[in-house]
Design a protein around this motif. Structure first.
Motif, PDB file in Angstrom:
ATOM      1  N   GLU A 198      40.171  41.887  48.250  1.00  0.00           N
ATOM      2  CA  GLU A 198      39.065  40.820  48.705  1.00  0.00           C
ATOM      3  C   GLU A 198      40.210  40.187  50.503  1.00  0.00           C
ATOM      4  N   ILE A 237      42.429  41.808  42.391  1.00  0.00           N
ATOM      5  CA  ILE A 237      40.435  41.637  43.220  1.00  0.00           C
ATOM      6  C   ILE A 237      41.604  40.555  44.449  1.00  0.00           C
ATOM      7  N   ALA A 238      42.440  39.585  44.219  1.00  0.00           N
ATOM      8  CA  ALA A 238      43.162  39.123  45.370  1.00  0.00           C
ATOM      9  C   ALA A 238      43.066  40.249  46.512  1.00  0.00           C
ATOM     10  N   ARG A 239      44.001  41.224  46.008  1.00  0.00           N
ATOM     11  CA  ARG A 239      44.567  41.728  47.352  1.00  0.00           C
ATOM     12  C   ARG A 239      42.887  42.669  47.572  1.00  0.00           C
ATOM     13  N   GLU A 248      45.487  40.749  32.524  1.00  0.00           N
ATOM     14  CA  GLU A 248      44.474  40.698  33.444  1.00  0.00           C
ATOM     15  C   GLU A 248      45.414  39.833  34.649  1.00  0.00           C
ATOM     16  N   GLU A 249      46.200  40.217  34.748  1.00  0.00           N
ATOM     17  CA  GLU A 249      47.171  39.533  35.644  1.00  0.00           C
ATOM     18  C   GLU A 249      47.205  40.222  37.020  1.00  0.00           C
ATOM     19  N   ARG A 250      47.370  41.466  36.583  1.00  0.00           N
ATOM     20  CA  ARG A 250      47.421  42.934  37.335  1.00  0.00           C
ATOM     21  C   ARG A 250      45.636  43.013  37.836  1.00  0.00           C
ATOM     22  N   LYS A 251      45.036  42.887  37.622  1.00  0.00           N
ATOM     23  CA  LYS A 251      43.689  42.367  37.727  1.00  0.00           C
ATOM     24  C   LYS A 251      43.105  41.726  38.536  1.00  0.00           C
ATOM     25  N   LYS A 252      43.847  40.639  38.267  1.00  0.00           N
ATOM     26  CA  LYS A 252      43.536  39.420  39.631  1.00  0.00           C
ATOM     27  C   LYS A 252      43.794  39.553  40.603  1.00  0.00           C
ATOM     28  N   GLU A 253      44.960  40.157  41.000  1.00  0.00           N
ATOM     29  CA  GLU A 253      46.151  40.527  41.932  1.00  0.00           C
ATOM     30  C   GLU A 253      45.639  41.201  42.739  1.00  0.00           C
TER      31      GLU A 253
END
Length: 141
Positions: free
Chosen positions: A90, A86-88, A79-84
């Motif tokens: 964006e 997604i931010a990348r 989930e943390e990797r997913k957030k990273e």
């Protein structure tokens, strides 16, 4: 040991646990201490030490609890990797939009520059014509 593989987001994922016996050197007392963050209703119940089957079930439960804990940790990491990611993504999309905007602005400025150069050339020609006319008037007076 839990192994992972990359799975496309549209595929359904199934997680399975094996119930292989844990090594004999892992005592029930040591295993139960490994799950302090596990919900109370999921904690392995102490076995009946006189029953071999009870000990076996307890060891299996501890092993499953350990695998469950590992899966939860892995899910948190993913989930943390997913957030990273997604931010990348964006950021890349923003940079892409910025690049498209800059390309559009460059094209507009290039066209404006061409137009201004043409206007300058016409003004220089007109100025030269006016100078010639002025000189002719000065010469005839």
């Amino acid at each position: 040991m839990i192994t992972t593989a990359r799975v496309p987001a549209d595929k359904q994922v199934r997680i399975a646990f094996s119930l292989n016996e844990s090594p004999d050197d892992a005592s029930p007392e040591n295993l139960s201490l490994a799950f302090p963050e596990l919900d109370q209703q999921l904690q392995p119940l102490p076995p009946c030490h006189e029953s071999k089957e009870s000990m076996q079930v307890y060891k299996q439960h501890c092993k499953i609890a350990e695998e469950y804990h590992e899966v939860k940790k892995e899910i948190a990491l993913l989930e943390e990797r997913k957030k990273e990611l997604i931010a990348r993504l964006e950021q890349v999309e923003k940079e892409s939009m910025d690049a498209a905007q800059l390309a559009k602005e460059y094209a507009e400025l290039t066209e404006e520059n061409r137009t201004l150069k043409l206007a300058q050339t016409q003004c220089v020609e007109q100025l030269e014509k006016l100078r010639i006319q002025y000189q002719k008037r000065q010469g005839s007076s």
